[in-house]
Scaffold this active site. Structure first.
Site, PDB file in Angstrom:
ATOM      1  N   TYR A 167       0.870  -1.182   0.000  1.00 34.53           N
ATOM      2  CA  TYR A 167       0.000   0.000   0.000  1.00 34.53           C
ATOM      3  C   TYR A 167       0.904   1.227   0.000  1.00 34.53           C
ATOM      4  CZ  TYR A 167      -4.298   2.490   1.427  1.00 34.53           C
ATOM      5  OH  TYR A 167      -5.377   3.317   1.475  1.00 34.53           O
ATOM      6  N   ARG A 220      -5.968  10.197 -10.908  1.00 33.67           N
ATOM      7  CA  ARG A 220      -5.373  10.869  -9.730  1.00 33.67           C
ATOM      8  C   ARG A 220      -4.875   9.783  -8.793  1.00 33.67           C
ATOM      9  NH1 ARG A 220      -5.614  10.007  -5.064  1.00 33.67           N
ATOM     10  NH2 ARG A 220      -7.534  10.790  -4.170  1.00 33.67           N
ATOM     11  N   LYS A 238      -5.692  -2.071  -2.766  1.00 31.51           N
ATOM     12  CA  LYS A 238      -6.870  -1.837  -1.915  1.00 31.51           C
ATOM     13  C   LYS A 238      -7.596  -3.155  -1.647  1.00 31.51           C
ATOM     14  CE  LYS A 238      -7.037   2.826  -1.638  1.00 31.51           C
ATOM     15  NZ  LYS A 238      -7.218   3.648  -0.423  1.00 31.51           N
ATOM     16  N   GLU A 310     -12.097   4.692  -6.874  1.00 38.94           N
ATOM     17  CA  GLU A 310     -10.806   4.999  -6.266  1.00 38.94           C
ATOM     18  C   GLU A 310      -9.932   5.818  -7.211  1.00 38.94           C
ATOM     19  OE1 GLU A 310     -10.043   3.574  -3.019  1.00 38.94           O
ATOM     20  OE2 GLU A 310      -8.584   5.201  -3.160  1.00 38.94           O
ATOM     21  N   ASP A 311      -9.406   6.895  -6.708  1.00 34.21           N
ATOM     22  CA  ASP A 311      -8.392   7.690  -7.400  1.00 34.21           C
ATOM     23  C   ASP A 311      -8.814   8.156  -8.797  1.00 34.21           C
ATOM     24  OD1 ASP A 311      -7.107   7.315  -5.047  1.00 34.21           O
ATOM     25  OD2 ASP A 311      -5.282   6.469  -5.871  1.00 34.21           O
ATOM     26  N   ASP A 333     -13.990   6.148  -2.094  1.00 29.69           N
ATOM     27  CA  ASP A 333     -13.061   6.018  -0.974  1.00 29.69           C
ATOM     28  C   ASP A 333     -12.366   7.340  -0.660  1.00 29.69           C
ATOM     29  OD1 ASP A 333     -11.628   4.530   0.919  1.00 29.69           O
ATOM     30  OD2 ASP A 333      -9.964   4.268  -0.467  1.00 29.69           O
ATOM     31  N   ASP A 334     -12.015   8.085  -1.688  1.00 25.94           N
ATOM     32  CA  ASP A 334     -11.252   9.323  -1.480  1.00 25.94           C
ATOM     33  C   ASP A 334     -12.116  10.418  -0.865  1.00 25.94           C
ATOM     34  OD1 ASP A 334      -8.732   8.407  -2.745  1.00 25.94           O
ATOM     35  OD2 ASP A 334     -10.103   8.121  -4.428  1.00 25.94           O
ATOM     36  N   ASN A 475      -0.578  11.509   0.070  1.00 23.68           N
ATOM     37  CA  ASN A 475       0.223  10.315  -0.200  1.00 23.68           C
ATOM     38  C   ASN A 475       0.884  10.427  -1.563  1.00 23.68           C
ATOM     39  OD1 ASN A 475      -0.693   8.947   2.174  1.00 23.68           O
ATOM     40  ND2 ASN A 475      -2.641   8.586   1.151  1.00 23.68           N
ATOM     41  N   ASN A 519      -5.416   7.132   7.477  1.00 19.83           N
ATOM     42  CA  ASN A 519      -5.578   6.621   6.118  1.00 19.83           C
ATOM     43  C   ASN A 519      -6.896   5.858   6.012  1.00 19.83           C
ATOM     44  OD1 ASN A 519      -5.252   4.807   3.724  1.00 19.83           O
ATOM     45  ND2 ASN A 519      -3.298   5.902   3.641  1.00 19.83           N
TER      46      ASN A 519
HETATM   47  N1  LIG Z   1      -4.783   9.776   3.867  1.00 19.04           N
HETATM   48  C1  LIG Z   1      -5.766   9.337   3.139  1.00 19.04           C
HETATM   49  O1  LIG Z   1      -6.486   8.405   3.516  1.00 19.04           O
HETATM   50  C2  LIG Z   1      -6.050   9.955   1.824  1.00 19.04           C
HETATM   51  C3  LIG Z   1      -5.175  10.823   1.264  1.00 19.04           C
HETATM   52  N2  LIG Z   1      -5.449  11.402   0.062  1.00 19.04           N
HETATM   53  C4  LIG Z   1      -4.433  12.267  -0.509  1.00 19.04           C
HETATM   54  O2  LIG Z   1      -4.910  13.580  -0.592  1.00 19.04           O
HETATM   55  C5  LIG Z   1      -4.304  14.212  -1.697  1.00 19.04           C
HETATM   56  C6  LIG Z   1      -5.370  14.948  -2.474  1.00 19.04           C
HETATM   57  O3  LIG Z   1      -6.319  14.052  -2.957  1.00 19.04           O
HETATM   58  P1  LIG Z   1      -7.700  14.594  -3.575  1.00 19.04           P
HETATM   59  O4  LIG Z   1      -8.394  15.472  -2.637  1.00 19.04           O
HETATM   60  O5  LIG Z   1      -8.415  13.443  -4.084  1.00 19.04           O
HETATM   61  O6  LIG Z   1      -7.145  15.451  -4.788  1.00 19.04           O
HETATM   62  P2  LIG Z   1      -7.852  16.609  -5.584  1.00 19.04           P
HETATM   63  O7  LIG Z   1      -7.098  16.752  -6.834  1.00 19.04           O
HETATM   64  O8  LIG Z   1      -9.302  16.364  -5.639  1.00 19.04           O
HETATM   65  O9  LIG Z   1      -7.619  17.911  -4.671  1.00 19.04           O
HETATM   66  C7  LIG Z   1      -6.389  18.525  -4.497  1.00 19.04           C
HETATM   67  C8  LIG Z   1      -6.647  19.892  -3.945  1.00 19.04           C
HETATM   68  O10 LIG Z   1      -5.390  20.458  -3.581  1.00 19.04           O
HETATM   69  C9  LIG Z   1      -5.305  21.742  -4.130  1.00 19.04           C
HETATM   70  N3  LIG Z   1      -3.920  22.100  -4.361  1.00 19.04           N
HETATM   71  C10 LIG Z   1      -3.061  21.590  -5.270  1.00 19.04           C
HETATM   72  N4  LIG Z   1      -1.860  22.190  -5.171  1.00 19.04           N
HETATM   73  C11 LIG Z   1      -1.975  23.085  -4.183  1.00 19.04           C
HETATM   74  C12 LIG Z   1      -1.084  24.026  -3.617  1.00 19.04           C
HETATM   75  N5  LIG Z   1       0.173  24.110  -4.026  1.00 19.04           N
HETATM   76  N6  LIG Z   1      -1.536  24.814  -2.622  1.00 19.04           N
HETATM   77  C13 LIG Z   1      -2.804  24.714  -2.209  1.00 19.04           C
HETATM   78  N7  LIG Z   1      -3.693  23.845  -2.688  1.00 19.04           N
HETATM   79  C14 LIG Z   1      -3.274  23.040  -3.676  1.00 19.04           C
HETATM   80  C15 LIG Z   1      -6.102  21.705  -5.409  1.00 19.04           C
HETATM   81  O11 LIG Z   1      -6.446  23.022  -5.747  1.00 19.04           O
HETATM   82  P3  LIG Z   1      -7.283  23.383  -7.073  1.00 19.04           P
HETATM   83  O12 LIG Z   1      -8.650  22.890  -6.788  1.00 19.04           O
HETATM   84  O13 LIG Z   1      -7.202  24.866  -7.111  1.00 19.04           O
HETATM   85  O14 LIG Z   1      -6.629  22.693  -8.198  1.00 19.04           O
HETATM   86  C16 LIG Z   1      -7.289  20.846  -4.947  1.00 19.04           C
HETATM   87  O15 LIG Z   1      -8.246  21.637  -4.299  1.00 19.04           O
HETATM   88  C17 LIG Z   1      -3.569  13.136  -2.490  1.00 19.04           C
HETATM   89  O16 LIG Z   1      -2.204  13.226  -2.205  1.00 19.04           O
HETATM   90  C18 LIG Z   1      -4.085  11.850  -1.912  1.00 19.04           C
HETATM   91  O17 LIG Z   1      -3.109  10.853  -1.892  1.00 19.04           O
HETATM   92  C19 LIG Z   1      -6.613  11.168  -0.611  1.00 19.04           C
HETATM   93  C20 LIG Z   1      -7.513  10.294  -0.107  1.00 19.04           C
HETATM   94  C21 LIG Z   1      -7.265   9.573   1.133  1.00 19.04           C
HETATM   95  C1  LIG Z   2      -5.256   6.638   0.559  1.00 21.90           C
HETATM   96  C2  LIG Z   2      -5.875   7.036  -0.687  1.00 21.90           C
HETATM   97  O1  LIG Z   2      -6.948   6.553  -1.022  1.00 21.90           O
HETATM   98  C3  LIG Z   2      -5.236   7.998  -1.522  1.00 21.90           C
HETATM   99  O2  LIG Z   2      -4.203   8.537  -1.163  1.00 21.90           O
HETATM  100  O3  LIG Z   2      -5.775   8.249  -2.612  1.00 21.90           O
HETATM  101 MG   LIG Z   3      -7.377   6.883  -3.046  1.00 26.54          MG
END
Ligand SMILES: NC(=O)C1=CN([C@@H]2O[C@H](COP(=O)(O)OP(=O)(O)OC[C@H]3O[C@@H](n4cnc5c(N)ncnc54)[C@H](OP(=O)(O)O)[C@@H]3O)[C@@H](O)[C@H]2O)C=CC1
Ligand SMILES: CC(=O)C(=O)O
Ligand SMILES: [Mg+2]
Length: 619
Positions: A167, A220, A238, A310-311, A333-334, A475, A519
């Site tokens: 993972y 993504r 997953k 997912e993603d 999931d996200d 991540n 996570n």
């Molecule tokens: N720990 C966990 O369980 C999980 C972790 N994650 C992690 O979260 C992260 C984001 O995932 P997700 O929300 O799906 O992604 P998205 O692409 O949906 O969202 C990313 C967000 O970050 C913003 N962003 C990008 N660059 C910057 C910056 N330099 N400064 C400020 N804001 C910024 C984007 O802005 P804009 O909208 O303006 O482009 C957007 O709003 C990934 O790394 C993923 O691995 C996700 C799911 C679960």
């Molecule tokens: C953990 C997860 O689902 C992610 O980083 O997208």
């Molecule tokens: Mg994910």
């Protein structure tokens, strides 16, 4: 009434298998007999299920009425060389003398006979000898393809050591290099080439009784962006957690990658890229393809198949969830799984920082799937707890995206999922300025961009919070908003910290700080098990809150003393059973469960559903 039906059902199964008298079937007969011999009452049996690999009406013969047509299945028995090559049944050197004779494998193996425990010790020793994490990943995938039960036993028994391999973070690197590490298919690749024939492609998958699909379009992948078809590592990873952490049978899990092209030019130019060499399909073409997929899945596997998105990139993720949540058993999931785990973490953190959820102020860096998903569930929970409209409870939650603080003056240009968070405030460009202006008690990173929680940001958080809650969720590790060491050092050991990818404990000023892992892996296996075991047909937001509550309840005083806001992954199977039970209970309460009657003890039922990786004896 039900008791005698179940009893008769078992008798019937025994009868069928006895009269056919085939080796593989005799194995099932023994399982049934020993179940009855354990002295359990028939009522106890009602609290058990076939979800975990016991009794299933696998061929639909038992549920078919006399006037319905059934396929006359025959079961072929793997033996000899084929048995050794079949990962579901292969036990390697653990085959007994008797089995080696009975199954024509004498001579195909060296004479030594190992226990599963000794095999496990050997594989762990081998794995630890690899310095390169990706080599460990490849070794684990090889093991899964060679000996499935040993793979899952390893993963269950060594979860904290192996989770980072199968993972995040290592799976991220594996996806980036998937073209190089690809060996044998571990899931279905459905590309635009298969448009119009998706149902046919689903039928090519060898397992028929699928209960859960994890599907990605690879746009993504973690915080690594568009990896196209190579995102397959994520559904595979997953689903291995669905089995190891949640106990869903491996044969009931189907990883799928929808290949609609990639906009990652580096991949398109790479000679080893395994996907379609074209730009991503968008708009109508994309949604038509997805619709065909969703319909084909339901047609092939029925109403109760769980589909985990997912993603996907956020421009499709929200739309797909909104479109299919009323017609399919889907969850993202996200957006949702992450929200559940973070809500649980924040609720547990209250024990350390004090106050109620409603007393706190939240600031997110990142206003995408994870950020707005978490924000919405926190707002919903506060709304339910305080009897306040959610429009009001959202006001203490602020988000920053790549253009700065999400504020009302930007509302016209914001994507729909950000609009509820556009509060009245003057524009603020930088995170540091937003931190100083909003003065959050909880700072959450969901930006996918590493190193964005700078020294100044953490110091600012520590300047007005005795115990700042800092969650760096992005991540893999390279994208984490800060490291555990940075959070503890820059806050002078006062931060309550957790991250999406794991960090080692940190020593600061003579004290050891153990960072937690925030996570969604804590959630989806138990949530999925709860949905499957209750035969739930739709995911309801109250089930998400129920899952979150169950996780938060598992954090012990001992964990709090170490500054942990999550329980350790070592007890994840127990945690998953609790989550599954809470989710199922909510589903029954809402009338969305179809597995009737409701088992009296849902925790016991969840445990009885769980797959065990211990070898079976073959006759
Ligand atoms: N720990 C966990 O369980 C999980 C972790 N994650 C992690 O979260 C992260 C984001 O995932 P997700 O929300 O799906 O992604 P998205 O692409 O949906 O969202 C990313 C967000 O970050 C913003 N962003 C990008 N660059 C910057 C910056 N330099 N400064 C400020 N804001 C910024 C984007 O802005 P804009 O909208 O303006 O482009 C957007 O709003 C990934 O790394 C993923 O691995 C996700 C799911 C679960
Ligand atoms: C953990 C997860 O689902 C992610 O980083 O997208
Ligand atoms: Mg994910």
């Amino acid at each position: 009434m039900m008791s005698s039906n179940r009893f008769n059902f078992m008798r019937r199964v025994l009868g069928v298998f006895q009269c056919r008298g085939r080796g593989g079937e005799r194995e099932i007969r023994v399982v049934m007999e020993s179940t009855l011999r354990n002295g359990e009452s028939v009522a106890d049996m009602e609290d058990k299920s076939g979800v975990g690999g016991g009794v299933l009406d696998a061929y639909g013969e038992d549920s078919a009425t006399e006037d319905q047509l059934v396929t006359p299945w025959t079961v072929t028995i793997a033996s000899g060389y084929t048995l050794l090559r079949d990962p579901h049944h292969n036990k390697g050197l653990a085959f007994s003398e008797k089995e080696r004779d009975a199954h024509y494998i004498r001579g195909l193996l060296p004479p030594s006979i190992l226990t599963q425990e000794l095999q496990e010790k050997k594989v762990m020793q081998n794995l630890r000898s690899y310095d390169v994490p990706l080599h460990r990943y490849v070794a684990m995938m090889d093991l899964q393809e060679r000996n499935e039960r040993l793979f899952f036993k390893l993963l269950i028994d060594n979860v904290e050591e192996l989770l980072p391999i199968v993972y995040t973070p290592v799976v991220g690197e594996a996806c980036q290099k998937y073209g190089n590490v690809f060996r044998r298919p571990q899931g279905l690749f459905i590309s635009l080439k298969e448009k119009g024939r998706i149902l046919e492609v689903l039928k090519n998958w060898p397992e028929k009784n699928i209960q859960v699909i994890v599907v990605t379009d690879g746009e993504r992948i973690l915080g690594l962006g568009d990896l196209g078809c190579q995102g397959m590592g994520i559904p595979v990873g997953k689903l291995s957690l669905y089995t190891a952490l949640g106990g869903v049978r491996p044969s009931a899990c189907l990883p799928i990658t929808l290949d609609v092209g990639t906009n990652n030019q580096k991949l398109l130019d790479n000679e080893f890229y395994i996907g379609l060499r074209q730009k991503r399909a968008r708009g109508q073409e994309y949604y038509d393809f997805l619709h065909e997929f969703m319909c084909a899945v339901k047609q092939n596997y029925g109403e109760k198949i769980l589909i985990q998105f997912e993603d996907f990139a956020n421009h499709s993720a929200f739309e797909l969830l909104a479109k299919y949540r009323t017609t399919h058993l889907v969850f993202n999931d996200d957006i949702q799984g992450t929200a559940v785990v973070v809500l649980a973490g924040v609720v547990s953190a209250l024990k350390l920082v004090g106050g109620t959820l409603a007393d706190h102020t939240f600031l997110f860096l990142g206003a995408g799937e994870a950020g707005t998903g978490i924000a919405e569930l926190i707002a919903l929970e506060i709304s339910k707890k305080t009897n306040t409209p959610v429009e009001e409870t959202r006001k203490k939650i602020w988000l920053v995206d790549s253009k700065g603080l999400v504020v009302s003056s930007r509302v016209e240009s914001l994507q729909h999922f950000k609009q509820p968070w556009a509060h009245d405030h003057e524009p603020v460009k930088e995170l540091l300025d937003a931190v100083k202006a909003i003065k959050p008690t909880v700072l959450i990173g969901t930006s996918g961009v590493g190193k964005t929680f700078t020294k100044e940001v953490i110091e600012a958080m520590a300047s007005f919070n005795k115990k700042p809650v800092i969650l760096a969720l992005s991540n893999p590790t390279s994208q984490s908003e800060c490291t555990a060491e940075e959070a503890y050092t820059w806050s002078e050991g006062r931060a309550i910290f957790a991250s999406g990818s794991p960090f080692d404990p940190v020593e600061y000023n003579g004290k050891v700080f153990v960072p937690g892992q925030s996570n969604n892996a804590y959630i989806f296996p138990g949530l999925g098990l709860g949905l499957i075991m209750s035969g739930t047909i739709r995911v309801h937001e109250d089930m998400l809150l129920a899952a979150s509550e169950a996780l938060a309840a598992q954090v012990t005083e001992e964990n709090y003393e170490k500054g942990l806001i999550f329980p350790p992954f070592t007890s994840i199977r127990n945690i998953s059973a609790q989550i599954a039970a809470n989710v199922a209970a909510k589903s029954y309460e809402l009338g969305l469960a179809t597995h009737l009657p409701r088992p009296r003890n849902l925790i016991k039922f969840a445990e009885s559903c769980m797959y065990s990786p211990i070898y079976r004896n073959y006759l």
